[in-house]
Design an enzyme around this catalytic site. Structure first.
Site, PDB file in Angstrom:
ATOM      1  N   GLU A   6     -47.375  16.692  27.678  1.00 15.81           N
ATOM      2  CA  GLU A   6     -46.537  16.260  28.805  1.00 15.81           C
ATOM      3  C   GLU A   6     -45.147  16.904  28.813  1.00 15.81           C
ATOM      4  O   GLU A   6     -44.134  16.207  28.822  1.00 15.81           O
ATOM      5  CB  GLU A   6     -46.413  14.732  28.796  1.00 15.81           C
ATOM      6  CG  GLU A   6     -47.751  14.023  28.967  1.00 15.81           C
ATOM      7  CD  GLU A   6     -47.634  12.512  28.900  1.00 15.81           C
ATOM      8  OE1 GLU A   6     -46.512  12.012  28.650  1.00 15.81           O
ATOM      9  OE2 GLU A   6     -48.654  11.817  29.074  1.00 15.81           O
ATOM     10  N   GLU A 121     -57.887  11.387  29.710  1.00 16.16           N
ATOM     11  CA  GLU A 121     -57.399  10.013  29.886  1.00 16.16           C
ATOM     12  C   GLU A 121     -57.866   9.444  31.228  1.00 16.16           C
ATOM     13  O   GLU A 121     -57.084   8.862  31.979  1.00 16.16           O
ATOM     14  CB  GLU A 121     -55.868   9.972  29.809  1.00 16.16           C
ATOM     15  CG  GLU A 121     -55.288  10.581  28.544  1.00 16.16           C
ATOM     16  CD  GLU A 121     -53.775  10.478  28.464  1.00 16.16           C
ATOM     17  OE1 GLU A 121     -53.176   9.715  29.255  1.00 16.16           O
ATOM     18  OE2 GLU A 121     -53.185  11.153  27.609  1.00 16.16           O
TER      19      GLU A 121
END
Length: 228
Positions: A6, A121
């Site tokens: 991220e 995810e």
């Protein structure tokens, strides 16, 4: 192994924490992506060759962010001593976005710069009109959404040069999903709506979403309607 996680905003490298757990190595390295490339160099140096090294991010189907991630991956590959084997597409989606077409575009883009893709995810936020009372209709709608995404994954994975090697669900059953509470993290919910994002319900029973993936012949018909 998720080496770096991220670190991309829509326009490029994220420059500050912003409360989402982002590393401040950007400032340490005087404002460029060297810290990311160094992370992959060191991971390649010390990890066994059998360990695959991945970059992982959310919002990864947005065209601007996808382009920025692909640019970063190319920089990592060009940096001396590095290795990057795959891209982790987090898959925090909802009932509308990304479209299957946008998902496909992102998979194709990442497949041009890495050898392997994983969906890391995966979950689905509920429809904006879902309040917990029209459960069966929402479950069926969600099942077809999962089916459409997985059908596209299976189709793409058969192509030469595209390897979707794994899908990881972001949780087991609806009641424990992170989407039930407020989160400002990318892909998070605001905590105001009932969510049913996963394959098993609050009683650990398989939902239509489960069968949308493993055996869609068991699904009830889903009719889209509108009032004019």
């Amino acid at each position: 192994w998720d080496v770096v996680n991220e670190q991309i905003d829509n326009g490029g490298i994220r420059v500050s924490d912003g409360g989402s757990g982002t590393s401040n190595w950007y400032q340490v390295f005087k404002g460029d992506s060297t810290y990311i490339k160094e992370a992959f160099r060191l991971a390649n140096k010390y990890a066994p060759a059998s360990v695959k090294l991945f970059y992982n991010d959310y919002g990864e189907t947005d065209s601007n962010k996808c382009n920025a991630i692909c640019k970063l991956i190319k920089e990592i590959k060009a940096y001396s001593g590095t290795r990057i084997d795959g891209m982790g597409m987090q898959g925090h989606y909802n009932m509308i976005t990304p479209s299957v077409e946008d998902f496909e575009k992102a998979v194709r883009a990442y497949s041009k710069v890495v050898d392997e893709i994983q969906i890391t995810e995966l979950d689905l936020q509920s429809s904006t009109d879902y309040d917990g009372t029209n459960k069966e209709a929402e479950y069926t709608k969600q099942a077809y959404r999962y089916k459409d995404l997985f059908d596209k994954m299976y189709e793409l994975d058969k192509e030469k040069g595209i390897n979707i090697s794994s899908v990881t669900m972001w949780g087991i059953y609806d009641g424990a999903s992170w989407l039930q509470s407020s989160s400002s993290v990318g892909g998070g919910a605001d905590g105001t709506r009932k969510q049913c994002p996963l394959l098993f319900d609050d009683d650990y029973q398989a939902k239509p979403a489960y069968y949308g993936i493993v055996d869609s012949s068991k699904l009830e018909p889903f009719t889209k309607s509108t009032v004019a």
